[in-house]
Motif scaffolding. Structure first.
Motif, PDB file in Angstrom:
ATOM      1  N   ILE A   6       0.843  -1.207   0.000  1.00  0.00           N
ATOM      2  CA  ILE A   6       0.000   0.000   0.000  1.00  0.00           C
ATOM      3  C   ILE A   6       0.876   1.254   0.000  1.00  0.00           C
ATOM      4  CG2 ILE A   6      -1.642   1.329   1.428  1.00  0.00           C
ATOM      5  CD1 ILE A   6      -2.728  -1.419   2.380  1.00  0.00           C
ATOM      6  N   ASP A   7       2.002   1.188   0.737  1.00  0.00           N
ATOM      7  CA  ASP A   7       2.844   2.392   0.845  1.00  0.00           C
ATOM      8  C   ASP A   7       3.743   2.588  -0.385  1.00  0.00           C
ATOM      9  OD1 ASP A   7       4.526   0.277   1.481  1.00  0.00           O
ATOM     10  OD2 ASP A   7       5.473   1.273   3.179  1.00  0.00           O
ATOM     11  N   ASP A   8       3.605   1.732  -1.406  1.00  0.00           N
ATOM     12  CA  ASP A   8       4.311   1.968  -2.679  1.00  0.00           C
ATOM     13  C   ASP A   8       3.481   2.847  -3.614  1.00  0.00           C
ATOM     14  OD1 ASP A   8       6.672   0.715  -2.082  1.00  0.00           O
ATOM     15  OD2 ASP A   8       6.209  -1.171  -3.098  1.00  0.00           O
ATOM     16  N   LYS A   9       2.240   3.217  -3.196  1.00  0.00           N
ATOM     17  CA  LYS A   9       1.428   4.138  -4.018  1.00  0.00           C
ATOM     18  C   LYS A   9       2.198   5.449  -4.153  1.00  0.00           C
ATOM     19  CE  LYS A   9      -2.548   3.602  -1.960  1.00  0.00           C
ATOM     20  NZ  LYS A   9      -3.788   3.590  -1.347  1.00  0.00           N
ATOM     21  N   GLU A  10       2.054   6.103  -5.313  1.00  0.00           N
ATOM     22  CA  GLU A  10       2.969   7.194  -5.645  1.00  0.00           C
ATOM     23  C   GLU A  10       3.115   8.262  -4.553  1.00  0.00           C
ATOM     24  OE1 GLU A  10       2.723   8.861  -9.573  1.00  0.00           O
ATOM     25  OE2 GLU A  10       3.936  10.592  -8.963  1.00  0.00           O
ATOM     26  N   GLU A  11       1.955   8.705  -4.018  1.00  0.00           N
ATOM     27  CA  GLU A  11       2.027   9.818  -3.055  1.00  0.00           C
ATOM     28  C   GLU A  11       2.810   9.418  -1.796  1.00  0.00           C
ATOM     29  OE1 GLU A  11      -1.059  12.612  -0.589  1.00  0.00           O
ATOM     30  OE2 GLU A  11      -1.871  11.262  -2.096  1.00  0.00           O
ATOM     31  N   THR A  12       2.517   8.207  -1.295  1.00  0.00           N
ATOM     32  CA  THR A  12       3.210   7.739  -0.081  1.00  0.00           C
ATOM     33  C   THR A  12       4.678   7.449  -0.385  1.00  0.00           C
ATOM     34  OG1 THR A  12       1.111   6.641   0.406  1.00  0.00           O
ATOM     35  CG2 THR A  12       2.934   6.192   1.895  1.00  0.00           C
ATOM     36  N   ALA A  13       4.934   6.895  -1.563  1.00  0.00           N
ATOM     37  CA  ALA A  13       6.318   6.583  -1.937  1.00  0.00           C
ATOM     38  C   ALA A  13       7.145   7.873  -2.007  1.00  0.00           C
ATOM     39  CB  ALA A  13       6.347   5.835  -3.266  1.00  0.00           C
ATOM     40  N   ARG A  14       6.567   8.910  -2.595  1.00  0.00           N
ATOM     41  CA  ARG A  14       7.274  10.206  -2.666  1.00  0.00           C
ATOM     42  C   ARG A  14       7.602  10.704  -1.263  1.00  0.00           C
ATOM     43  NH1 ARG A  14       7.583  12.792  -7.482  1.00  0.00           N
ATOM     44  NH2 ARG A  14       6.061  12.125  -9.040  1.00  0.00           N
ATOM     45  N   HIS A  15       6.623  10.565  -0.359  1.00  0.00           N
ATOM     46  CA  HIS A  15       6.844  11.030   1.013  1.00  0.00           C
ATOM     47  C   HIS A  15       7.953  10.207   1.673  1.00  0.00           C
ATOM     48  CE1 HIS A  15       6.149  12.994   4.745  1.00  0.00           C
ATOM     49  NE2 HIS A  15       5.864  11.857   5.358  1.00  0.00           N
ATOM     50  N   ARG A  16       7.929   8.890   1.447  1.00  0.00           N
ATOM     51  CA  ARG A  16       8.971   8.026   2.048  1.00  0.00           C
ATOM     52  C   ARG A  16      10.350   8.442   1.562  1.00  0.00           C
ATOM     53  NH1 ARG A  16       7.041   2.886  -0.148  1.00  0.00           N
ATOM     54  NH2 ARG A  16       8.968   1.976   0.616  1.00  0.00           N
ATOM     55  N   LEU A  17      10.437   8.831   0.292  1.00  0.00           N
ATOM     56  CA  LEU A  17      11.744   9.257  -0.233  1.00  0.00           C
ATOM     57  C   LEU A  17      12.206  10.541   0.463  1.00  0.00           C
ATOM     58  CD1 LEU A  17      11.418   8.490  -4.060  1.00  0.00           C
ATOM     59  CD2 LEU A  17      12.788   7.288  -2.361  1.00  0.00           C
ATOM     60  N   SER A  18      11.263  11.475   0.676  1.00  0.00           N
ATOM     61  CA  SER A  18      11.693  12.723   1.321  1.00  0.00           C
ATOM     62  C   SER A  18      12.072  12.466   2.788  1.00  0.00           C
ATOM     63  CB  SER A  18      10.648  13.833   1.150  1.00  0.00           C
ATOM     64  OG  SER A  18       9.650  13.706   2.108  1.00  0.00           O
ATOM     65  N   VAL A  19      11.347  11.546   3.452  1.00  0.00           N
ATOM     66  CA  VAL A  19      11.714  11.172   4.831  1.00  0.00           C
ATOM     67  C   VAL A  19      13.120  10.561   4.828  1.00  0.00           C
ATOM     68  CG1 VAL A  19      11.185   9.543   6.714  1.00  0.00           C
ATOM     69  CG2 VAL A  19       9.336  10.863   5.662  1.00  0.00           C
ATOM     70  N   TYR A  20      13.396   9.733   3.820  1.00  0.00           N
ATOM     71  CA  TYR A  20      14.719   9.105   3.745  1.00  0.00           C
ATOM     72  C   TYR A  20      15.819  10.171   3.663  1.00  0.00           C
ATOM     73  CZ  TYR A  20      18.770   6.453   2.322  1.00  0.00           C
ATOM     74  OH  TYR A  20      20.046   5.931   2.296  1.00  0.00           O
ATOM     75  N   PHE A  21      15.651  11.118   2.741  1.00  0.00           N
ATOM     76  CA  PHE A  21      16.728  12.082   2.540  1.00  0.00           C
ATOM     77  C   PHE A  21      16.898  12.975   3.776  1.00  0.00           C
ATOM     78  CE2 PHE A  21      15.743  10.818  -1.881  1.00  0.00           C
ATOM     79  CZ  PHE A  21      16.978  10.242  -2.158  1.00  0.00           C
ATOM     80  N   ASP A  22      15.797  13.301   4.462  1.00  0.00           N
ATOM     81  CA  ASP A  22      15.894  14.160   5.660  1.00  0.00           C
ATOM     82  C   ASP A  22      16.458  13.400   6.864  1.00  0.00           C
ATOM     83  OD1 ASP A  22      14.813  16.161   4.208  1.00  0.00           O
ATOM     84  OD2 ASP A  22      12.797  16.061   5.096  1.00  0.00           O
ATOM     85  N   ALA A  23      15.836  12.260   7.176  1.00  0.00           N
ATOM     86  CA  ALA A  23      16.164  11.588   8.447  1.00  0.00           C
ATOM     87  C   ALA A  23      17.327  10.603   8.309  1.00  0.00           C
ATOM     88  CB  ALA A  23      14.931  10.845   8.974  1.00  0.00           C
ATOM     89  N   THR A  24      17.469   9.990   7.124  1.00  0.00           N
ATOM     90  CA  THR A  24      18.452   8.908   6.983  1.00  0.00           C
ATOM     91  C   THR A  24      19.739   9.399   6.322  1.00  0.00           C
ATOM     92  OG1 THR A  24      16.542   7.438   6.809  1.00  0.00           O
ATOM     93  CG2 THR A  24      18.673   6.471   6.320  1.00  0.00           C
TER      94      THR A  24
END
Ligand code: ADP
Ligand code: AMP
Length: 238
Positions: free
Chosen positions: A180-198
């Protein structure tokens, strides 16, 4: 070096009681799951994927699973204390005795520090951190076409790495599904979380002198070759 000779080499070290603890880093869709299972199998160590552990808890329907799911569905990180506790408990299992490949953990500097502190208390440490580097524009295409096995978690892609029979896992015959979290909107958010937090976690390991990079935008077999070379290189130091 052939797959067999790498395996023999590492196997001999395993019998000496050596361990190898690896962290595989990279943004969502970088190919961590695709590579980590095979690498771990080859070296004879455990594959520990924090996302898979959370998804197992969600499936069980425990309070812990329900809480984790509320973050996962939004593409947010599960709080550090819950995540660290879950992963450290997993690292106590017998299959981690010769070592492990961590996939998806640590994702914050706090998690990285907690991991180091906990391992140090047990006279263990992270030997090697490998960052799978994939250009951002390729990641969304990978996530939107990803299918996973419900049973063994093997990752497929409709275009780049399709299963032999649609909807069925080549490895174990399990049913394939889309996250479910591979849907485009959530996936985009996960990428931004990755770059900020990780992103800062990469600096943490760079500073510790144990980070190296592998190109993740090459075919799966070539990425695997590069990873094997790095991991066997690390093994020589044991
Ligand atoms: P991660 O665990 O880092 O989130 P996965 O291993 O699940 O990423 O891979 C994400 C998607 O990209 C999957 O659909 C997988 O089949 C595909 N994939 C993985 N490695 C490659 C590669 N080297 N080239 C093309 N597609 C890949
Ligand atoms: P993954 O399978 O690695 O893409 O992770 C799926 C989801 O699980 C993430 O989007 C987070 O919500 C959660 N998760 C996995 N690993 C961690 C972690 N180390 N810290 C916090 N949340 C995590």
């Amino acid at each position: 070096m052939t797959l067999e000779s790498v395996s023999d080499h590492v196997g001999v070290a395993g019998k000496r009681g050596a361990t190898l603890n690896v962290v595989l880093m990279g943004p969502p869709g970088a190919g961590k799951g695709t590579q980590a299972g095979t690498v771990a199998e080859l070296v004879g160590i455990a594959h520990v994927a924090s996302g898979d552990l959370f998804r197992e808890a969600v499936k069980l329907g425990t309070d812990f699973g329900k809480l984790a799911q509320s973050y996962m569905d939004r593409g947010e990180l599960v709080p550090d204390d819950l995540t660290v506790g879950m992963v450290m408990a997993r690292l106590q299992a017998a299959d981690c005795r010769n070592g492990f490949v961590l996939d998806g953990f640590p994702r914050t500097v706090n998690q990285a520090r907690a991991l180091d502190d906990n391992l140090r208390r047990e006279s263990r440490k992270i030997d090697k951190v490998i960052d799978l580097d994939v250009p951002e524009e390729a990641l969304l295409a990978r996530l939107s076409g990803r299918w996973l096995c419900k049973v063994c978690h093997t990752s497929y892609h409709t275009m780049f790495s399709p299963p032999t029979q649609e909807g069925v896992c080549d490895r174990c015959g399990g049913e394939l599904y889309q996250r479910i979290d591979d849907k485009e909107e959530t996936a985009r958010h996960r990428l931004s979380v990755y770059f900020d937090a990780t992103g800062p976690v990469l600096d943490y390991y760079r500073h510790a002198g144990i980070l190296s990079e592998v190109r993740g935008d090459l075919p799966v077999a070539e990425v695997m070759d590069a990873l094997r070379r790095r991991i066997v290189g690390a093994e020589h130091d044991l």
